[in-house]
Design a protein around this motif. Structure first.
Motif: not given
Ligand code: PLP
Length: 400
Positions: A99, A206, A325
């Motif tokens: 990750g 990301m 978001y």
């Protein structure tokens, strides 16, 4: 003697994970909860990626691999950087971890000493300051404002840099604000960084692929090639490829840093899952068209949520360029009272009272270093988003 180390005492559990867990518990107890707190796409991993993993298992690719990533995946990552970012990296400049979070952790643990300062623009992803603190370093919040759509101004960056500054952590598109920097906006920041050769740049890309309205993503080493030798460009497959559970992130940068990160990983987790690495290779090399499909849904949801939140009393919600978001200010609700008589003194009070009254889970902005505000993840169904926003409107309307 205390059981816990001093390093551990410097960190806290992730606020976003804590709130998601609370929402899950309330749901399990029978309450009607809409959780807008999780940072992951609601879409499933594409079939071709799943098939690549199944094929890897069948071929017996189930053994240890090279600690910081198998050569086949590193080659695919080099192709990705060249194709999408115009960046040349050799496989020896690439590291793969479990990750993106492990890659960031490795980078900071490998480089940050006590007294080192790490600049973190606010609002920030919750893990950055805690990892810096774990290392004994000093996280330095660098403020942005809602008027600037949560983007860092060059003069604010300049003022925050000291001789002790080791890193700037840069994240565009941002978790939690969704703000993404255009070429010119980023160039203004890299111009500042050029003047301060002691500062390294850790760019967390990301959410690179999750941008809307023809926004063009750029990354620091691409915008200012003179920063290439002190930039760690970090990315991963978790978000755009809907692979949060597979746990593959990667980064590219100067060989000495990459080697140090590999040494650390060799003494902690060793290689990331061999099967997940084969899946990530297919994600990077395989068809990319589903990303545009998913982005169509994300864009529609963003527009819906921004519009509905701006109709809620006391909220102000900028329209961000990317990620999934939004980060509305709830300044207009502070000091008001709920129907049960509770005074909303902070954004944490706002989030707590909203969950209590309407069963909508959001994360308070102060967890991300900037309040009064809150974060909504719109990576959930349009039906749930509409209902959640209606409930938020009702809640805000009920405050007196
Ligand atoms: C900005 C940012 N960076 C890194 C990560 C970590 O990603 P991963 O799930 O690959 O560890 C996340 C996940 O939420 C994120 O939002």
């Amino acid at each position: 003697m205390s059981l816990l180390s001093s390093a551990l005492k410097r960190i806290n559990p992730s606020a976003t994970i804590a709130i998601s867990n609370k929402a899950r518990e309330l749901k399990a107890s029978g309450r009607d909860i809409i959780a807008l707190s999780a940072g992951e796409p609601d879409f499933d991993t594409p079939e071709n990626i799943k098939e690549a993993a199944i094929a890897a298992i069948r071929r017996g690719e189930t053994k240890y691999t090279a600690v910081d990533g198998m050569p086949e995946l590193k080659a695919a990552i080099c192709r990705k950087f060249k194709r999408e970012n115009g960046l040349d990296y050799k496989p020896s400049q690439v590291t793969v971890g479990t990750g993106g979070k492990q890659v960031l952790f490795n980078a900071l643990v490998a480089t940050v000493d006590a007294g080192d300062e790490v600049l973190i623009p606010t609002p920030f992803w919750v893990s950055y300051p805690d990892i810096v603190q774990f290392c004994g370093g000093t996280p330095v919040s660098v403020p942005t404002t809602i008027e600037d759509n949560f983007k860092l101004r060059p003069e604010t960056l300049e003022a925050a840099i000291t001789p002790k500054t080791k890193w700037l952590i840069f994240n565009s598109p941002s978790n939690p604000s969704g703000a993404a920097y255009s070429f010119d906006e980023l160039k203004a920041l890299t111009d500042v960084l050029l003047r301060h050769p002691q500062v390294w740049i850790l760019t967390d890309d990301m959410y690179e692929h999750l941008v809307y309205d023809d926004f063009k993503f750029v990354t620091p080493a691409q915008v200012e090639p003179k920063l290439y030798d002190r930039t760690l460009t970090m990315n991963g497959v978790s978000k755009a490829y809907c692979m949060t559970g597979w746990r593959i992130g990667y980064a590219a940068g100067p060989e000495a840093l990459i080697k140090a990160m590999g040494t650390l990983q060799s003494q902690s987790t060793s290689n990331p899952s061999s099967i997940a690495q084969w899946a990530a290779l297919e994600a990077l090399d395989g068809p990319q068209d589903f990303i545009a499909e998913n982005n169509k849904s994300f864009k529609e949801r963003r527009d819906l949520v921004v519009s509905m939140l701006n109709q809620a009393k006391g909220l102000q919600c900028p329209k961000p360029e990317g990620a999934f978001y939004v980060f509305p200010s709830c300044a207009g609700t502070i000091g008001k009272k709920t129907e049960t008589g509770q005074v909303i003194a902070t954004d944490e009070d706002f989030a707590g009272a909203l969950l209590e009254a309407e069963g909508v889970a959001v994360v308070h902005g102060s967890a991300f270093g900037l309040g009064p505000a809150f974060r909504i993840s719109y990576a959930t169904s349009t039906k749930d988003l509409e209902e959640a926003c209606r409930r938020i409107q009702r809640f805000c309307g009920s405050l007196t």
